[in-house]
Write a protein that holds these residues in place. Structure first.
Motif, short mmCIF file in Angstrom:
data_model
loop_
_atom_site.label_atom_id
_atom_site.label_comp_id
_atom_site.label_asym_id
_atom_site.label_seq_id
_atom_site.Cartn_x
_atom_site.Cartn_y
_atom_site.Cartn_z
N PRO A 143 0.88 -1.02 0.00
CA PRO A 143 0.13 -0.06 0.17
C PRO A 143 1.04 1.28 0.03
O PRO A 143 1.81 1.36 0.72
CB PRO A 143 -0.99 -0.33 1.34
CG PRO A 143 -0.73 -1.66 1.57
CD PRO A 143 0.65 -1.99 1.20
N LEU A 144 0.54 2.31 -0.42
CA LEU A 144 1.16 3.58 -0.82
C LEU A 144 0.19 4.51 -0.08
O LEU A 144 -1.13 4.91 -0.27
CB LEU A 144 1.37 3.81 -2.26
CG LEU A 144 2.00 3.01 -3.21
CD1 LEU A 144 2.37 3.70 -4.57
CD2 LEU A 144 3.29 2.65 -2.32
N ILE A 162 -5.61 8.93 -11.15
CA ILE A 162 -5.31 8.43 -12.44
C ILE A 162 -4.18 7.54 -12.18
O ILE A 162 -4.32 6.03 -12.85
CB ILE A 162 -4.77 9.45 -13.40
CG1 ILE A 162 -5.88 10.21 -13.83
CG2 ILE A 162 -3.87 8.74 -14.50
CD1 ILE A 162 -5.25 11.61 -14.69
N LEU A 163 -3.25 7.49 -11.45
CA LEU A 163 -2.10 6.31 -10.95
C LEU A 163 -3.00 5.16 -10.44
O LEU A 163 -2.75 4.13 -10.74
CB LEU A 163 -1.22 6.73 -10.30
CG LEU A 163 -0.18 7.94 -10.89
CD1 LEU A 163 0.84 8.32 -9.90
CD2 LEU A 163 0.47 7.15 -12.16
N VAL A 170 -2.67 -1.96 -6.49
CA VAL A 170 -1.87 -1.20 -5.70
C VAL A 170 -2.74 -0.38 -4.68
O VAL A 170 -3.59 0.55 -5.17
CB VAL A 170 -0.96 -0.46 -6.24
CG1 VAL A 170 -0.23 0.42 -5.18
CG2 VAL A 170 0.16 -1.24 -6.92
N PRO A 171 -3.08 -0.76 -3.38
CA PRO A 171 -3.87 -0.15 -2.63
C PRO A 171 -3.36 1.37 -2.47
O PRO A 171 -1.96 1.51 -2.20
CB PRO A 171 -3.85 -0.93 -1.10
CG PRO A 171 -3.38 -2.13 -1.54
CD PRO A 171 -2.33 -2.07 -2.61
N THR A 172 -4.13 2.55 -2.73
CA THR A 172 -3.62 3.79 -2.39
C THR A 172 -4.54 4.48 -1.38
O THR A 172 -5.62 4.54 -1.40
CB THR A 172 -3.93 4.30 -3.90
OG1 THR A 172 -3.28 3.67 -4.94
CG2 THR A 172 -3.43 6.07 -3.76
N ASN A 194 -9.55 0.44 -5.24
CA ASN A 194 -8.13 0.39 -4.56
C ASN A 194 -8.05 1.50 -3.66
O ASN A 194 -6.84 1.62 -3.27
CB ASN A 194 -7.29 -0.39 -5.52
CG ASN A 194 -7.09 0.84 -6.71
OD1 ASN A 194 -7.93 1.05 -7.43
ND2 ASN A 194 -5.82 0.90 -6.86
N VAL A 195 -8.78 2.65 -3.91
CA VAL A 195 -8.49 3.82 -3.28
C VAL A 195 -9.20 3.90 -1.54
O VAL A 195 -10.23 3.79 -1.69
CB VAL A 195 -8.70 5.11 -3.93
CG1 VAL A 195 -9.13 6.45 -3.11
CG2 VAL A 195 -8.08 5.35 -5.20
#
Lengths: 261, 261
Positions: A143-144, A162-163, A170-172, A194-195
């Protein structure tokens, strides 16, 4: 289990445990601190501490060394109470794909950290995070955690989304819920599962209130200590959420599921 | 006596009393609300409410009528519980000296309100408040409560402090402690004793913490309800302040002394 999903290393370490106890927090996702404003008692000392940060950001102090020291400090604190803490490791901004891989291996994976952050891109620079999204995916989708309060504007937040869309595994985590742009952020993330939303440091309780109403499974209780306290952050959530199941998820269940704690 | 020094009218009125009870607040300094975001349950309804405010600001709705209605609503709420509430009345921005006098007489004094606010000048417009400072002095120095979070910048805040210096008998309350500019604001007010600090809506607990350390006699506990809750605001202050005498002053003594409650 109550989990403070975002706090920085506080000195002395005993104080961090005391704050967790006061708020009845079981575990904390701990992030590095390059400065320690919580140790200052006067405006002058606080400013001196802030100037240290500016020296790092402006390259007067070596930013790489300072970051490595902060990572080592974090690892040491976690080592003393592995049952209390889970680490998220920081990473320098603007690395290439290969440099990201090397850093993650050496400083994130080797320390058994479970995510990456706090990422603090400047305004206009968010798209440079793409190499990191790609590197995160390479390491099993770490996660980021991205700071989205000032100086970021909503255009920057849209770049970030967008990313997140381009890297759906990828968990954001949107740190501070988009800051002043929380309402637009809430509207923009609906179709990007995933946000996730960090609920700390918003200037009004209406922001986490609507965030939880709209996304009860994607919102995380967090203190951002030492900038807020776990008790204040928990008090806010407990006043906002009336459904006991949702409360349990926001206070810990959601982040536990994401990190498989 | 615990006094919430800044909250807006909340609907239904019973909810306001309930929030006070939860935080063990004895009295509240109550301000008008031209919109009621607390009555909305979805993002869409919240936006509709915000759009009403924009319509007022942009002149689509008659701003004078809306303001008079909000003043009447405030007076009515206070009338039902005069032992609980003290009013601060709003005033249109940009009136001449004589117009200010007329408005204050008709809508502030006649309603037995004890101060004026929330004043929300645009960036670059703060100096236009001078006629109001002058009119306040004419009416025995009614305190002026000025919003200093965004969109104001530190240049605007300095303009406001120039007025406060020029009218040393007029108490000037810096709403939200200078917002993002809290540190510079704390440094700028040292020699201006008629400047007071409202502790609501700051994005970090470090801001009220340093404010109280530096100005224990000039800082006011406040919720800015419905944007924060009295319980959250009180929880913040109680964690920051360890000295029981200072705590008592910040939670009520300071504003009681200013308003001679």
């Amino acid at each position: 289990m109550v989990i403070d999903s975002h706090a920085h290393v506080i000195l002395p370490p005993q104080r961090q445990l005391q704050l967790m106890l006061e708020a009845k927090v079981d575990r904390t996702i701990l992030f590095t601190s390059m400065i320690h404003p919580e140790t200052t008692n006067t405006i002058e000392a606080f400013e001196e501490e802030l100037n240290k940060l500016y020296d790092i950001l402006n390259g007067v102090k070596n930013p790489m060394n300072e970051r490595i020291q902060a990572v080592e400090e974090l690892a040491k604190v976690i080592e003393t109470h592995p049952e209390k803490y889970i680490g998220f490791g920081s990473i320098p901004f603007g690395l290439s794909y290969d440099e990201n891989l090397a850093w993650i291996e050496k400083y994130i994976i080797a320390n058994d950290f479970r995510g990456i952050g706090e990422l603090t891109p400047g305004s206009g620079k968010v798209s440079e995070l793409e190499a990191l999204f790609s590197a995160s995916r390479e390491f099993g989708n770490l996660p980021l955690w991205v700071h989205t309060f000032l100086p970021l504007n909503f255009k920057d937040i849209k770049e970030l989304l967008i990313l997140a869309k381009r890297y759906p595994t990828v968990p954001t985590i949107i740190g501070h819920l988009g800051g002043m742009h929380w309402l637009d952020t809430l509207k923009a993330i609906r179709e990007i599962p995933n946000v996730y939303l960090d609920l700390s440091a918003t200037p009004t309780m209406l922001a986490p209130s609507f965030a939880i109403k709209e996304y009860p499974e994607r919102t995380f209780f967090s203190s951002d200590a030492p900038y807020c306290s776990p008790l204040t952050a928990r008090t806010i959530i407990e006043q906002i959420v009336t459904d006991p199941y949702v409360l349990e998820q926001v206070l810990g269940g959601n982040i536990a599921r994401l990190l498989q704690i």
